[in-house]
Design a protein around this motif. Structure first.
Motif, PDB file in Angstrom:
ATOM      1  N   LEU A   1       0.843  -1.208   0.000  1.00 42.81           N
ATOM      2  CA  LEU A   1       0.000   0.000   0.000  1.00 42.81           C
ATOM      3  C   LEU A   1       0.875   1.254   0.000  1.00 42.81           C
ATOM      4  N   GLU A   2       1.981   1.169   0.710  1.00 49.45           N
ATOM      5  CA  GLU A   2       2.901   2.315   0.745  1.00 49.45           C
ATOM      6  C   GLU A   2       3.473   2.602  -0.644  1.00 49.45           C
ATOM      7  N   TYR A   3       3.770   1.534  -1.387  1.00 43.47           N
ATOM      8  CA  TYR A   3       4.330   1.722  -2.726  1.00 43.47           C
ATOM      9  C   TYR A   3       3.285   2.171  -3.746  1.00 43.47           C
ATOM     10  N   GLY A   4       2.008   1.996  -3.430  1.00 44.81           N
ATOM     11  CA  GLY A   4       0.991   2.480  -4.367  1.00 44.81           C
ATOM     12  C   GLY A   4      -0.013   1.448  -4.838  1.00 44.81           C
ATOM     13  N   TYR A   5       0.135   0.190  -4.417  1.00 48.21           N
ATOM     14  CA  TYR A   5      -0.928  -0.781  -4.731  1.00 48.21           C
ATOM     15  C   TYR A   5      -2.194  -0.341  -4.002  1.00 48.21           C
ATOM     16  N   ARG A   6      -3.330  -0.570  -4.632  1.00 47.20           N
ATOM     17  CA  ARG A   6      -4.605  -0.267  -3.985  1.00 47.20           C
ATOM     18  C   ARG A   6      -5.549  -1.468  -3.982  1.00 47.20           C
ATOM     19  N   SER A   7      -5.157  -2.538  -4.667  1.00 46.63           N
ATOM     20  CA  SER A   7      -6.010  -3.719  -4.756  1.00 46.63           C
ATOM     21  C   SER A   7      -5.298  -4.904  -4.108  1.00 46.63           C
ATOM     22  N   ILE A   8      -5.999  -5.594  -3.209  1.00 48.10           N
ATOM     23  CA  ILE A   8      -5.415  -6.722  -2.477  1.00 48.10           C
ATOM     24  C   ILE A   8      -6.299  -7.940  -2.697  1.00 48.10           C
TER      25      ILE A   8
ATOM     26  N   ILE B   1      -5.488   5.005   4.239  1.00 47.10           N
ATOM     27  CA  ILE B   1      -6.010   5.274   2.891  1.00 47.10           C
ATOM     28  C   ILE B   1      -7.535   5.181   2.953  1.00 47.10           C
ATOM     29  N   PRO B   2      -8.241   6.179   2.387  1.00 50.59           N
ATOM     30  CA  PRO B   2      -9.708   6.106   2.450  1.00 50.59           C
ATOM     31  C   PRO B   2     -10.216   4.796   1.852  1.00 50.59           C
ATOM     32  N   ARG B   3     -11.197   4.206   2.516  1.00 50.73           N
ATOM     33  CA  ARG B   3     -11.708   2.891   2.096  1.00 50.73           C
ATOM     34  C   ARG B   3     -12.109   2.885   0.624  1.00 50.73           C
ATOM     35  N   GLU B   4     -12.694   4.006   0.159  1.00 52.76           N
ATOM     36  CA  GLU B   4     -13.184   4.000  -1.229  1.00 52.76           C
ATOM     37  C   GLU B   4     -12.054   4.015  -2.259  1.00 52.76           C
TER      38      GLU B   4
ATOM     39  N   GLY C   1     -12.366  -6.978   9.140  1.00 50.24           N
ATOM     40  CA  GLY C   1     -12.734  -5.757   9.871  1.00 50.24           C
ATOM     41  C   GLY C   1     -13.300  -4.700   8.944  1.00 50.24           C
ATOM     42  N   LEU C   2     -14.002  -5.146   7.901  1.00 49.04           N
ATOM     43  CA  LEU C   2     -14.578  -4.217   6.919  1.00 49.04           C
ATOM     44  C   LEU C   2     -16.097  -4.389   6.865  1.00 49.04           C
ATOM     45  N   ASP C   3     -16.776  -3.394   6.285  1.00 48.96           N
ATOM     46  CA  ASP C   3     -18.240  -3.449   6.160  1.00 48.96           C
ATOM     47  C   ASP C   3     -18.676  -4.081   4.846  1.00 48.96           C
ATOM     48  N   TYR C   4     -17.780  -4.067   3.875  1.00 50.93           N
ATOM     49  CA  TYR C   4     -18.102  -4.644   2.565  1.00 50.93           C
ATOM     50  C   TYR C   4     -16.795  -5.050   1.902  1.00 50.93           C
ATOM     51  N   VAL C   5     -16.885  -5.894   0.895  1.00 52.02           N
ATOM     52  CA  VAL C   5     -15.702  -6.137   0.056  1.00 52.02           C
ATOM     53  C   VAL C   5     -15.997  -5.570  -1.334  1.00 52.02           C
ATOM     54  N   ASP C   6     -14.929  -5.349  -2.065  1.00 53.16           N
ATOM     55  CA  ASP C   6     -15.089  -4.821  -3.420  1.00 53.16           C
ATOM     56  C   ASP C   6     -15.405  -5.941  -4.398  1.00 53.16           C
TER      57      ASP C   6
END
Ligand code: NAD
Length: 290
Positions: A39-46, A67-70, A100-105
């Protein structure tokens, strides 16, 4: 560099980064550290899965990142033992709890397990999760053409993605074409052939020619084919390297050379038989079943 990864627009309008970070065979603590680095390097998808046993670590890193959840895209997968109309929602809630999330993408059926014939009702339960906004998109993994055809015929929602084994040695051109014809995005698992693709002389020569590494050449090949990729590494230098693939292009000749590396051989298990034996439903599975 945040924001550097382009998106693909899925068939329901949701945007997904074309390059994400995979965490298969990474324990909870190691996943937390690796995801924080990514995430620090810039990935946003896990990309994780109930089977991987690291949803907790992934969730800790995601939530601690600030990082904002959206801006994040979190994918997990339903394990084979939890297929069936009544089991899906509780299994999904367990995954969300661990994350620990409310939804997944994106939520996947991990394997079709055709011998149990539960994947259609499992998909219908996925449709209900989607309707309730618990997953922004729903997809399948390791589905072959006959199982995709049944979903198209018997259910309402076309899977947004099929995540399949795909690398230079196993290029899946027929399934990719079928996906294209039905608006299903192709996501490549083991995009680097678990490292095996990186020592092929064609790949090392192209890497030298482009002044890039073998991993970068293979990832670039995927992106130019239109595949979403989720390379895995726990080594910070490689995590960073795998993201740095947006400043060069392969030539049509390069693409032709890589096309010739097709062997017709999977490195992972055959989706037709995974989960067939009862032992395949326990979490103590054959490590090759991913
Ligand atoms: P991969 O092709 O991403 O290869 C990972 C291995 O390649 C690493 O362990 C490392 O040894 C090596 N590697 C990574 N970056 C490198 C670099 N820059 N230079 C040299 N070597 C490098 O294989 P994978 O982990 O099997 O697949 C990626 C992700 O796909 C998984 O983490 C998981 O999220 C997903 N996956 C899904 C399924 C499924 O059934 N849906 C199955 C397998 C994997």
């Amino acid at each position: 560099m945040p924001g550097a990864v382009p998106d693909v627009t899925l068939n329901n309008g949701v945007r997904m980064p074309k390059l994400g970070f995979g965490v298969f065979q990474v324990g909870d603590d190691e996943a937390r550290a690796a995801v924080a680095t990514a995430l620090e390097y810039g990935y946003r998808s896990i990309d994780t899965a109930a089977l991987y046993g690291n949803e907790h670590g992934v969730g800790v890193a995601v939530r601690a990142s600030g990082i904002p959840r959206e801006e994040l895209f979190v994918t997990t997968k339903l394990w084979n033992a939890d297929q069936g109309a009544a089991r899906v929602e509780p299994a999904f809630e367990r995954s969300l709890d661990k994350l620990g999330l409310d939804y997944v993408d994106l939520y996947f059926i991990h394997w079709p397990v055709p011998s149990r014939n539960l994947f259609v009702e499992t998909w219908q339960a996925f449709e209900r999760l989607y309707a309730h906004g618990r997953a922004r998109a729903i997809g399948v993994s390791n589905f072959l053409r006959p199982q995709l055809a049944r979903l198209l015929e018997e259910t309402d929602i076309v899977p947004a993605v099929n995540q399949i084994e795909l690398h230079p040695g196993f290029q899946q051109s027929e399934l990719r074409q079928f996906h294209r014809g039905h608006g299903i995005a192709t996501e490549a698992w083991s995009p680097l052939g678990q490292g095996a693709a990186l020592t092929h002389p064609v790949i090392t020569r192209l890497a030298e020619r482009h002044g890039k590494t073998p991993a970068q050449v293979v990832l670039r090949w995927h992106l130019e084919l239109g595949n979403v990729v989720i390379p895995k590494s726990v080594t910070p230098g490689r995590i960073q390297e795998n993201l740095d693939v947006f400043d060069f292009q392969l030539t049509p000749d390069d693409a032709r050379e890589i096309a010739e590396l097709e062997t017709g051989e999977r490195i992972g298990p055959d989706p037709e038989v995974v989960g067939e034996k009862p032992s395949g439903f326990s979490s103590k599975i054959d490590p090759s079943i991913t």
